[in-house]
Enzyme design. Sequence first.
Site, PDB file in Angstrom:
ATOM      1  CG  ASP A 203     -52.842 -54.521  20.411  1.00 44.66           C
ATOM      2  OD1 ASP A 203     -51.894 -55.315  20.415  1.00 44.66           O
ATOM      3  OD2 ASP A 203     -52.770 -53.377  20.874  1.00 44.66           O
TER       4      ASP A 203
ATOM      5  CG  ASP B 120     -51.031 -52.626  23.657  1.00 42.23           C
ATOM      6  OD1 ASP B 120     -50.016 -53.308  23.870  1.00 42.23           O
ATOM      7  OD2 ASP B 120     -51.064 -51.691  22.842  1.00 42.23           O
TER       8      ASP B 120
END
Length: 818
Positions: free
Chosen positions: A715, A517
């Site tokens: 996430d 990410d």
Amino acid sequence: MEKAVKNVSKNKLKLSTKNSIKSNIKSQELNNKNIKREFILQGLDCAHCATKIEDQVSKIKGIGSANVNFLTKTLTLEIEEVSNVQDLIAATSEKIEKIESHVKMKEKLSQKVLRKEILLEGLCCGNCAAKIERESNHIEGVKSAVVDFISTKLILEIDNPSRQNTVVEKVKEIVKRIEPDVKVIEIQNKSRLSENPTHEHEESNKKELIKLSVGAALFGIATIAKLPNTIELILYLISYILVGGEVVLRALKNISKGQVFDENFLMSIATIGAFAIKQYPEGVAVMLFYQLGEIFQGIAVNRSRKSITALMDIRPDFANLKIGDDIKKVSPEEISVGSIIVVKPGEKVPLDGKVVEGNSMIDTSALTGESVPREVKLGDSILSGVINKNGLLTIEVEKEFSDSTIAKILDLVENASSKKAPTENFITKFARYYTPAVVFSALALAILPPLFIDGATFSQWIYRALAFLVVSCPCALVVSIPLGFFGGIGGASKNGILVKGGNYLEALNSVEVVVFDKTGTLTKGVFKVTEVKPQNNISKDELIAYAAHAESYSNHPIAASILNAYDKELVKASLENYEEISGHGVKVVVKGKEVLAGNYKLMSKEKISYEQVETIGTVVHIAIDKKYAGYIVISDEIKDDSAKAIKSLKAIGVKKTVMLTGDNKTVGAKVANQLGLDEVHAELLPDQKVEKLELLDKEKSSKGKLIFVGDGINDAPVLARADIGIAMGGVGSDAAIEAADVVIMTDEPSKIASAIKIAKKTRSIVMQNIFFALGIKLILLVLVALGLGTMWEAVFGDVGVTLLAVLNSMRAMKTDNM
């Protein structure tokens, strides 16, 4: 703004909001008579479908709210029409079947599985530990049973809590049958587990050594002195009884209970057999050296355990509770939220909290592996487990001990070795069949050659067979391998890397793809408003004010940066009709004016002409009453450590590094180029991240592993989908510790390469032990069978090899140069 909207969608996917703040408020105001029901969605493996189910089910008339937790595959319903519950459940099931025909909806039972931990004090035999685990799994009512050989714990999951006492009694019977000397202790207070003394074990070793010394002295007299045969035999027998009587008695007890193929049986048969063929000195000597080896092996194993657990000895022993003007020393478990504690220089911080008085430097190395002290001052949050260096700190407690960072980390690490690596499971199964196979081979070695080879005598081949038996014990493998994995886990934790089990540590050896990410992982996640560009006669202050009100319900870093830039009190009463538009932005009425705040997609959707901006920052466009009012640029910085991390990963053989981000393509491409990433995919929503991850997963080899590295809380669906999920900066984040398989306690991406190096070193040590132990045993078995080896070499093949393998396992803890 893409990132802000992306993260709102992430939270929706996991189970937070429905699809707007307004719907959350509505959910909270549901009538007290509403019924809450939970269901398991069996077969749900698509994150995007989870959002569809949540959205569609929430629209069913009579259902107040619906939330799908993709991680646990749980659907939670708030049912408004109490009189129509069954029909609404049936309608929900029908709706789910239309979206995902293979997904089955099953009501979740309210009864929870009971987790029970039992201390097996004195457990030193890895082979016996495997037997206890195997038999405990067959107890009625036990869902799973795992023996953690490192901490000598049996961890049980019991389906029905009412059967707890029956299960414990069955466990006691099993342990008494397999290992009569092991004490079974129910763990009532986990916090006291680490205080388990080794004093009794040391006392037992002293008694054993005294007994062995007397036996050895008699053996020496019988061997050296020239005595009549009868007296010599008596001395040998007394010596044998002192040295090995306990082993023979244990073997007889085990045989009577059906436990035949264990080390007690093997040693008894080998040494009694030596007496039978009149090899008295050898019979006593083998038992003597076997027992000495067992004692030294036990000492080595216990020291290994203590050394590993010392790496994680971060549990606070007490807390200084402030009561009025007095200070009382109490256990951290006794302190409640809101209490005031005092931490003196040199003491560990016992509980999570906020500094209300004082400032000091703190040592966070126990949690993060960082050697540089960090300063804390009034108003700063502080975590349990860190050490106060110089100042006096007064702290307001914000979490009870059971919910504190230190408790969660300790629980995670203490139970890490219960998640066994495939290599450990293989060796456990191998040992189960290996010993019986060797016993029957020894039997064939004793009987067949004298029958078919001219000149061969039974005494000669029985001696070889007895030596063959001595070599066969698989303890070197079943003891040293879990020690190796746990040593690696302990060494990783010393470096600020928490690995949740040996299975994940072993999986790190096969990493081919690392997916990152962006925000908070490769970048600092510290956003600042760097540019404010108003248009159409609106001032900068007005533009920031409208943007701040629009973002007032969000806790995302981008929203926080706008609120910080505004730095005035928000009048939330002036807000109406707040609406989040997934993947675009927000719409809200502020003091009678409709405000749109979001990305360029929002402007295009609402047919508003906007200024196209090329920048590496995140752009938030603002429109008021359908007229473009300007834009705000929020910038994030790349971490100093990120480029080094990518370079290190490629140096150790990772084939591909990828970044998935919700930010625009310009930002994504710029960051990827700076860091040297192989691929970047921008402007992704959470469900699109999962889809991209699945495509990347198909590109790797069948045995290769894919890592996703994210911020843990936002996430979670992608972390769960990856082969190995790594959460960055996990200190204090409950969601990070829950969702990830590995938690990097600092914000350094380079620790990922360190984790892989530790895994490779651990794997190397484990494989060395396997090849060394099996190789030496195989060589000795061949030598003994050919008559080129004696029982002396056979004893080394058993206890000597185990001792060396245990000492080799300890090298896994040394990770200073990783």
